[in-house]
Every structure is written in C-alpha cells, then in structure tokens.
Design a protein around this motif. Structure first.
Motif: not given
Length: 242
Positions: A101-113, A150-160
């Motif tokens: 979540y923290l490193y795979g998203r373009k605009n991640p929130g904080d650790r609590a999120e 883990r893949s879903l945590a990056t907030d994908p629009k397309l999942l391979l």
C-alpha cells in the motif's frame, strides 16, 4: 484500457514475442494461454516494464508506457502477481500488505491507513486470521493468496495474474475462481490472466488470447478458442489439430 500494438521482444537472436497486438477493455477478464515457452510471462514482463521492448508500443488508458519504469507503471494502475511468490518472510502478513500500500500507490496515506487497508484486503482474500503471523509460516497456497493481496494493495485498475492456480487442488481452484470474479465485481478491477488450468480459466474469462512461439495464433470467446485448429495443434500436435 490496455493496448498492445505490434510488440516484439528478442533476447539476442532468440525471439520471445513477435508482433503481438491485443487489447483489454475495462471491466473484462481476459485469459492468456499457450504452451510453455510461448511468451506469456515475457509479455507480462513487457507490459509491467520489467523488460524493455524490442519493437512496438504499449498503451494504458491511452497513455504510452514504453519508457516508464516498473514503479511508475504500478503507480499508474497496473499491478501483477508472480508465479513464485516472494513475500518478506520476516515481516507479518499484514506488514507485507501494508508495504505494498505505502510503496505501490501513487498517493499513499499514512501507516494507519495502510494497516486499515491491509486488514480489509486480508479479510477479502481470507487471510484475516493470519494477519499477525510472519509470512514465513504460511504454506504455499497461503503465499499465493498473500501475493494477490499485495497486488490489490497497490490499488490497480488492471491486474495481471501469472499462473496463480498452479499446484492447487479442486477446492482451492474453486476458491480462486470465485475470488477473481469477486475482484472484478466488487473492486471493479479489470483482469488479464495467464493460466494453464484450462477448465477453470475457460469458465471464468470473457475472452481468450492464445500465443505460440511468441505469436498470437487466435483470439475470441472461450468456445471459439477451444475449438480452433491452430490452438489444438499448438497444445496436442499437428494430427490433433487436423
């Protein structure tokens, strides 16, 4: 959503993918099939920018991604699983998903999120009761599920998905089939799925693309592809195709 236009990949003089064109529309589940060595994983590596293209173009939501880094492609909304999961074994299951979540998203929130989202996704995939244990204590099937979370945590629009069903028993196959359908229906994620377990894939996908020796030999509905002579030949030999 995804456009692959006349894409080729050579490793020295070895042709891995040759002049492949295909498209994945938003909301679809598209299957990618072909014998071992047909170029399926190589194509995924080209889409996610692990490998540079030899020729051709790849567009995601109209944006050319040929020169983008793997992390930029992930932040753009393309995520994937790998055939062999490699979680951070010393971290907990929840921490593995939180890091994605923290490193795979373009605009991640904080650790609590990140922790909150990890808990939600672990409940979705059936690993909530294992959130606090080290990833090293998971069995092979649970590692596959964690890889998916883990893949879903990056907030994908397309999942391979790359051969996520390998080595599973019938009950586990049914679980993953239902989970993939849930990902499309509840999370509104488009899925491009490379798989060898035909009886599950063909019951799940909207369309199928078949590769052989790096070339696209057929594309269409599951029934059309399953009965195509070229597809039968590439799996079972020329006599069977005839």
């Amino acid at each position: 959503m995804l456009e692959v236009k006349q894409v080729s990949k050579y490793f020295g003089g070895v042709q891995a993918v040759e002049n492949v064109s295909l498209a994945v529309e938003e909301g679809e589940i598209v299957g990618l099939i072909g014998p071992n060595g047909s170029g399926k994983t190589t194509l995924f590596n080209l889409i996610t920018r692990i490998y540079p293209l030899t020729a051709g173009d790849i567009y995601f939501k109209g944006k050319l991604i040929n020169k983008m880094s793997p992390s930029d492609v992930c932040h753009l909304g393309i995520s994937r699983t790998h055939q062999i999961p490699r979680p951070f074994h010393s971290l907990s299951v929840r921490q593995n998903v939180s890091l994605a979540y923290l490193y795979g998203r373009k605009n991640p929130g904080d650790r609590a999120e990140a922790n909150s989202e990890a808990e939600r996704l672990l409940e979705l995939v059936g690993l909530k009761d294992f959130a606090q244990i080290p990833a090293s204590q998971l069995n092979d099937v649970q590692c596959k599920v964690l890889e998916l979370a883990r893949s879903l945590a990056t907030d994908p629009k397309l999942l391979l998905l790359d051969e996520i069903l390998a080595g599973l028993n019938p009950g586990e196959l049914n679980f993953f089939q239902e989970l993939i359908l849930k990902i499309r229906s509840e999370l509104k994620i488009t899925v491009f799925w490379c798989e060898h377990i035909m009886r599950v894939l063909m019951k799940t996908v909207d369309r199928v693309v078949c590769l052989d020796y790096g070339r696209k030999v057929c594309e269409g509905s599951p029934s059309v592809v399953a009965n195509n002579p070229e597809v039968i030949e590439c799996y079972l030999g020329k006599a069977a195709g005839e």
